[in-house]
Design a protein around this motif. Structure first.
Motif, PDB file in Angstrom:
ATOM      1  N   GLY A 335       0.816  -1.212   0.000  1.00 31.69           N
ATOM      2  CA  GLY A 335       0.000   0.000   0.000  1.00 31.69           C
ATOM      3  C   GLY A 335       0.850   1.263   0.000  1.00 31.69           C
ATOM      4  O   GLY A 335       0.493   2.261  -0.603  1.00 31.69           O
ATOM      5  N   LYS A 336       2.006   1.217   0.635  1.00 31.52           N
ATOM      6  CA  LYS A 336       2.815   2.423   0.810  1.00 31.52           C
ATOM      7  C   LYS A 336       3.864   2.642  -0.255  1.00 31.52           C
ATOM      8  O   LYS A 336       4.325   3.761  -0.456  1.00 31.52           O
ATOM      9  N   ALA A 337       4.316   1.559  -0.876  1.00 33.83           N
ATOM     10  CA  ALA A 337       5.401   1.710  -1.846  1.00 33.83           C
ATOM     11  C   ALA A 337       5.319   0.645  -2.921  1.00 33.83           C
ATOM     12  O   ALA A 337       4.731  -0.418  -2.736  1.00 33.83           O
ATOM     13  N   LEU A 338       5.935   0.984  -4.057  1.00 37.47           N
ATOM     14  CA  LEU A 338       6.020   0.068  -5.189  1.00 37.47           C
ATOM     15  C   LEU A 338       7.465   0.044  -5.640  1.00 37.47           C
ATOM     16  O   LEU A 338       8.058   1.088  -5.889  1.00 37.47           O
TER      17      LEU A 338
ATOM     18  N   GLY B 294      13.516  12.882 -17.794  1.00 42.00           N
ATOM     19  CA  GLY B 294      12.281  12.754 -18.561  1.00 42.00           C
ATOM     20  C   GLY B 294      11.258  11.831 -17.923  1.00 42.00           C
ATOM     21  O   GLY B 294      10.275  11.466 -18.554  1.00 42.00           O
ATOM     22  N   ASN B 295      11.490  11.432 -16.687  1.00 45.51           N
ATOM     23  CA  ASN B 295      10.491  10.631 -15.982  1.00 45.51           C
ATOM     24  C   ASN B 295       9.393  11.561 -15.467  1.00 45.51           C
ATOM     25  O   ASN B 295       9.684  12.603 -14.878  1.00 45.51           O
ATOM     26  N   ILE B 296       8.149  11.173 -15.701  1.00 41.96           N
ATOM     27  CA  ILE B 296       7.014  12.009 -15.326  1.00 41.96           C
ATOM     28  C   ILE B 296       6.192  11.239 -14.307  1.00 41.96           C
ATOM     29  O   ILE B 296       5.975  10.036 -14.468  1.00 41.96           O
ATOM     30  N   PHE B 297       5.745  11.920 -13.258  1.00 41.79           N
ATOM     31  CA  PHE B 297       5.054  11.176 -12.203  1.00 41.79           C
ATOM     32  C   PHE B 297       4.060  12.069 -11.493  1.00 41.79           C
ATOM     33  O   PHE B 297       4.191  13.288 -11.488  1.00 41.79           O
ATOM     34  N   ASN B 298       3.057  11.456 -10.894  1.00 43.74           N
ATOM     35  CA  ASN B 298       2.054  12.221 -10.156  1.00 43.74           C
ATOM     36  C   ASN B 298       2.093  11.904  -8.671  1.00 43.74           C
ATOM     37  O   ASN B 298       1.219  12.343  -7.941  1.00 43.74           O
ATOM     38  N   THR B 299       3.092  11.126  -8.227  1.00 40.91           N
ATOM     39  CA  THR B 299       3.137  10.758  -6.812  1.00 40.91           C
ATOM     40  C   THR B 299       4.054  11.700  -6.044  1.00 40.91           C
ATOM     41  O   THR B 299       4.892  12.387  -6.621  1.00 40.91           O
ATOM     42  N   ALA B 300       3.878  11.690  -4.743  1.00 37.97           N
ATOM     43  CA  ALA B 300       4.653  12.599  -3.896  1.00 37.97           C
ATOM     44  C   ALA B 300       6.128  12.225  -3.912  1.00 37.97           C
ATOM     45  O   ALA B 300       6.999  13.079  -3.912  1.00 37.97           O
ATOM     46  N   THR B 304      14.322   6.968  -8.641  1.00 39.25           N
ATOM     47  CA  THR B 304      14.642   6.324  -9.919  1.00 39.25           C
ATOM     48  C   THR B 304      16.148   6.169 -10.072  1.00 39.25           C
ATOM     49  O   THR B 304      16.929   6.949  -9.513  1.00 39.25           O
ATOM     50  N   GLU B 305      16.534   5.158 -10.827  1.00 41.43           N
ATOM     51  CA  GLU B 305      17.944   4.917 -11.142  1.00 41.43           C
ATOM     52  C   GLU B 305      17.966   4.210 -12.488  1.00 41.43           C
ATOM     53  O   GLU B 305      17.147   3.314 -12.727  1.00 41.43           O
ATOM     54  N   ASP B 306      18.900   4.608 -13.357  1.00 37.16           N
ATOM     55  CA  ASP B 306      19.005   3.992 -14.694  1.00 37.16           C
ATOM     56  C   ASP B 306      17.652   3.971 -15.392  1.00 37.16           C
ATOM     57  O   ASP B 306      17.322   2.988 -16.068  1.00 37.16           O
ATOM     58  N   SER B 307      16.875   5.001 -15.225  1.00 46.77           N
ATOM     59  CA  SER B 307      15.539   5.019 -15.817  1.00 46.77           C
ATOM     60  C   SER B 307      15.307   6.352 -16.514  1.00 46.77           C
ATOM     61  O   SER B 307      15.689   7.386 -15.981  1.00 46.77           O
ATOM     62  N   THR B 316      -2.743   6.574  -5.471  1.00 45.05           N
ATOM     63  CA  THR B 316      -2.425   6.951  -4.093  1.00 45.05           C
ATOM     64  C   THR B 316      -1.274   7.954  -4.130  1.00 45.05           C
ATOM     65  O   THR B 316      -0.145   7.591  -4.450  1.00 45.05           O
ATOM     66  N   TYR B 317      -1.584   9.200  -3.825  1.00 44.50           N
ATOM     67  CA  TYR B 317      -0.604  10.269  -4.018  1.00 44.50           C
ATOM     68  C   TYR B 317       0.660  10.072  -3.199  1.00 44.50           C
ATOM     69  O   TYR B 317       1.767  10.337  -3.660  1.00 44.50           O
ATOM     70  N   ASP B 318       0.520   9.580  -1.954  1.00 41.28           N
ATOM     71  CA  ASP B 318       1.705   9.523  -1.103  1.00 41.28           C
ATOM     72  C   ASP B 318       2.445   8.192  -1.183  1.00 41.28           C
ATOM     73  O   ASP B 318       3.288   7.897  -0.349  1.00 41.28           O
ATOM     74  N   LYS B 319       2.143   7.414  -2.201  1.00 41.32           N
ATOM     75  CA  LYS B 319       2.865   6.146  -2.387  1.00 41.32           C
ATOM     76  C   LYS B 319       4.246   6.428  -2.989  1.00 41.32           C
ATOM     77  O   LYS B 319       4.376   7.228  -3.911  1.00 41.32           O
ATOM     78  N   LEU B 320       5.264   5.777  -2.424  1.00 45.86           N
ATOM     79  CA  LEU B 320       6.598   5.882  -3.008  1.00 45.86           C
ATOM     80  C   LEU B 320       6.710   4.884  -4.157  1.00 45.86           C
ATOM     81  O   LEU B 320       6.422   3.703  -3.989  1.00 45.86           O
ATOM     82  N   VAL B 321       7.126   5.367  -5.317  1.00 46.48           N
ATOM     83  CA  VAL B 321       7.377   4.475  -6.444  1.00 46.48           C
ATOM     84  C   VAL B 321       8.876   4.476  -6.712  1.00 46.48           C
ATOM     85  O   VAL B 321       9.463   5.533  -6.958  1.00 46.48           O
ATOM     86  N   ALA B 322       9.499   3.310  -6.600  1.00 49.15           N
ATOM     87  CA  ALA B 322      10.946   3.168  -6.778  1.00 49.15           C
ATOM     88  C   ALA B 322      11.189   2.317  -8.016  1.00 49.15           C
ATOM     89  O   ALA B 322      10.773   1.164  -8.081  1.00 49.15           O
ATOM     90  N   VAL B 323      11.839   2.908  -9.014  1.00 50.02           N
ATOM     91  CA  VAL B 323      11.988   2.262 -10.320  1.00 50.02           C
ATOM     92  C   VAL B 323      13.452   2.255 -10.718  1.00 50.02           C
ATOM     93  O   VAL B 323      14.103   3.298 -10.720  1.00 50.02           O
ATOM     94  N   LYS B 324      13.971   1.090 -11.049  1.00 50.54           N
ATOM     95  CA  LYS B 324      15.342   0.995 -11.542  1.00 50.54           C
ATOM     96  C   LYS B 324      15.349   0.242 -12.870  1.00 50.54           C
ATOM     97  O   LYS B 324      14.702  -0.793 -13.023  1.00 50.54           O
ATOM     98  N   GLY B 325      16.084   0.800 -13.847  1.00 46.90           N
ATOM     99  CA  GLY B 325      16.329   0.059 -15.078  1.00 46.90           C
ATOM    100  C   GLY B 325      15.167   0.008 -16.055  1.00 46.90           C
ATOM    101  O   GLY B 325      15.061  -0.934 -16.824  1.00 46.90           O
ATOM    102  N   LEU B 326      14.300   1.002 -16.050  1.00 42.81           N
ATOM    103  CA  LEU B 326      13.220   1.042 -17.040  1.00 42.81           C
ATOM    104  C   LEU B 326      13.420   2.229 -17.988  1.00 42.81           C
ATOM    105  O   LEU B 326      13.766   3.320 -17.555  1.00 42.81           O
TER     106      LEU B 326
END
Lengths: 364, 364
Positions: A335-338, B294-300, B304-307, B316-326
């Motif tokens: 719920g908190k992170a992805l 050039g990563n675009i996002f609507n979350t708080a 990102t790394e290598d993305s 969910t606005y306050d969800k952390l999204v962590a993305v590597k290698g995309l």
């Protein structure tokens, strides 16, 4: 059950390798990440309750996890909950427990176990532990439970036994020849092909006296900070004493500090269906559903295309996860992170280490 | 406001290209996907309320979205809500509205607009619409609002004007030379460099009489199924009549069916900050925050790394999204579903089309 036998559950890990499913606020040992119906620490406690008297089960954890331990094991007596001020890896944790037990009972045998391992076959596990306890009661050795490797996993420690595989024919324990921490995959393949190597489970059996002697010999930098333990542990001064000891203590594992150096290391070969739940791969290697492209998932619905060897975990079972064009990735959704990241454990660790930057306090 | 002027809001789309944020149960026109504070259809209704009398605003949608329309526009009168039994693209929808309006008022001018477009500058928009209405009231033409292109986007239709770019110097509308549906990126670049091309906004202005005549000329297969409309629309027989008409009707767009064939196509160049919200790229090209990769996002919070060029949307606005290698991916997270897919619109469409398979009913 013999009153000289004790179990020490180490429950201080912060579970960062399974972030964001596991967080420092609630690490994996306090979760039911493998969906067994109980948290890992509760499963561990219950498993040992049929091997040693309940009053002989101790839990060592860091102070901030005190309430989580008592949430899962409310019957745990205060004197059986050892609180570390900070995590200092396994050697100081084991020293603290060993001094505590030795003061209570100089004949004490100790099983030392992580709180978060998955065990499939409780009966086989029980047998391996009981035999190991018998062996260390009669022989002055440090026993480690060795797991027959099923894949060249580079995330484990490997233990080589003496006398080649023929020695395995004899029942019971075998003397250890070498420890090798996390070899690369090609070396791990050679190890497995030789038939002489086992995975290091991190579950140890010994007497309090033997481990104290071996630590004094190989890890004086640790035992030195515990000088005066005889007058401190089990007394009202314990908390202050431990705080001071840990402040000065190095961070070091029992494998690196003692097991790799001692000549008393023995191994009990075990085959009870084991996972250390250390990585997503090892967790889902045991319990997940795998599709024909090697994608493993815990959700009710998944849609994949051009994807293989992806590990998908969602805290919401009925969430649909639709993945296209990923290879060797983890997709971990709470719920908190992805988290979306290549599955390689080193890359994962490096990437999630960036959560220590300011601004991510609420997500670690 | 002139009582001869009408607006027709087309709100029957299923919004599948923004799945899973937009679902067939609640397509994007009934959402506030751009976070304006109001749903798209409500914004569209309010925008036109200052241009034509409220009683002259019609909504056309498919029957299953009736309640969603009335949720967002409770004041809409029953006779101004036209319900299609199934979606048959824009040409039948426009025919239904044109016959309805012509019967009410043979002098009717119609603005036809999708329900889900984003408009930045309401005042400039209003001016473009009012000028277009004036023009079609005096000239027997089909006016389309043309948008000055800002990137070689292959997801739009492109309209070439006559007389080269010099014609733009004259105020007002310009005659159209050609329509080109979704060119590839290299052709789109040539179009933009020429200065003669505009994006097709899908917003049209004409009189009911003119569009009916042009449909009869270029789309007899559509007008034929509406034979007898004079005696049916606006009467108790309307629902049955429309059901039968749609059953036999081809699925075809007004662009393909009329605009590309007619010699009456004109364009009004407009510059009011427009997005069709048709793809994640077009939506976030307008409103998202972009990092230096050039990563675009609507979350708080995002890590990102290598993305690069990743579009991240979470409900969910306050969800952390962590993305590597995309690279060039969309990551769309709602409570019910998670989509991870290359951003390419065709790949997205092909992949999400697989949701029509049995078993995905609850997720479409």
């Amino acid at each position: 059950m013999d009153n000289n036998h004790y179990c020490v559950i180490m429950a201080g890990g912060n579970g960062s390798r399974l972030w964001p499913a596991s967080t420092t606020a609630c690490p994996k040992q306090f979760m039911d990440i493998a969906e067994t119906g109980k948290t890992s620490i509760r499963n561990t406690y219950d498993r040992f309750s049929s091997i040693v008297p309940k009053d002989n089960i101790l839990v060592v954890t860091v102070r901030k996890y005190r309430d989580l331990v008592l949430r899962d094991i409310p019957e745990l007596k205060e004197e059986n909950l050892l609180l570390e001020p900070y995590a200092r890896d396994t050697a100081p944790c084991i020293a603290y427990a060993a001094y505590t037990l030795f003061k209570r009972n100089p004949q004490a045998t100790m099983v030392v176990t992580p709180a978060d391992h998955l065990i499939d076959d409780d009966e086989k596990f029980r047998e391996a532990i009981v035999r190991s306890i018998e062996f260390v009661s009669e022989n002055n050795v440090l026993m480690t439970l060795g797991i027959t490797p099923t894949r060249p996993d580079p995330n484990f420690g490997y233990i080589q036994i003496t006398g080649g595989s023929a020695a395995l024919q004899k029942a019971g324990a075998i003397k250890v020849k070498t420890f090798t921490e996390k070899p690369d995959v090609s070396l791990a393949k050679v190890f497995i092909a030789s038939g002489e190597f086992f995975w290091n489970s991190g579950i140890f059996v010994w007497t309090a006296e033997t481990i104290i002697r071996e630590m004094e010999k190989h890890l004086p930098e640790v035992t030195r900070v515990f000088s005066g333990w005889e007058h401190a542990v089990g007394t009202p001064m314990e908390e202050e004493f431990i705080s001071r000891a840990y402040t000065d203590c190095v961070k070091i594992s029992i494998d690196y500090g003692v097991m790799e150096k001692t000549d008393k290391a023995w191994l009990y070969p075990a085959d009870f269906g084991w996972s250390d739940v250390g990585t997503w791969e090892s967790l889902y290697g045991c319990i997940g559903e795998k599709d024909m492209n090697g994608n493993i998932f815990n959700t009710a619905k998944i849609l994949t295309e051009d994807s293989h060897d992806v590990v998908v975990y969602s805290s919401t079972y009925d969430k649909l996860v639709a993945v296209k064009g990923l290879e060797n990735y983890v997709v971990i959704d709470t719920g908190k992170a992805l988290l979306i990241c290549p599955k390689d454990d080193k890359k994962l660790k490096e990437f999630t280490a960036r959560l220590s930057m300011p601004g991510f306090e609420n997500y670690r």
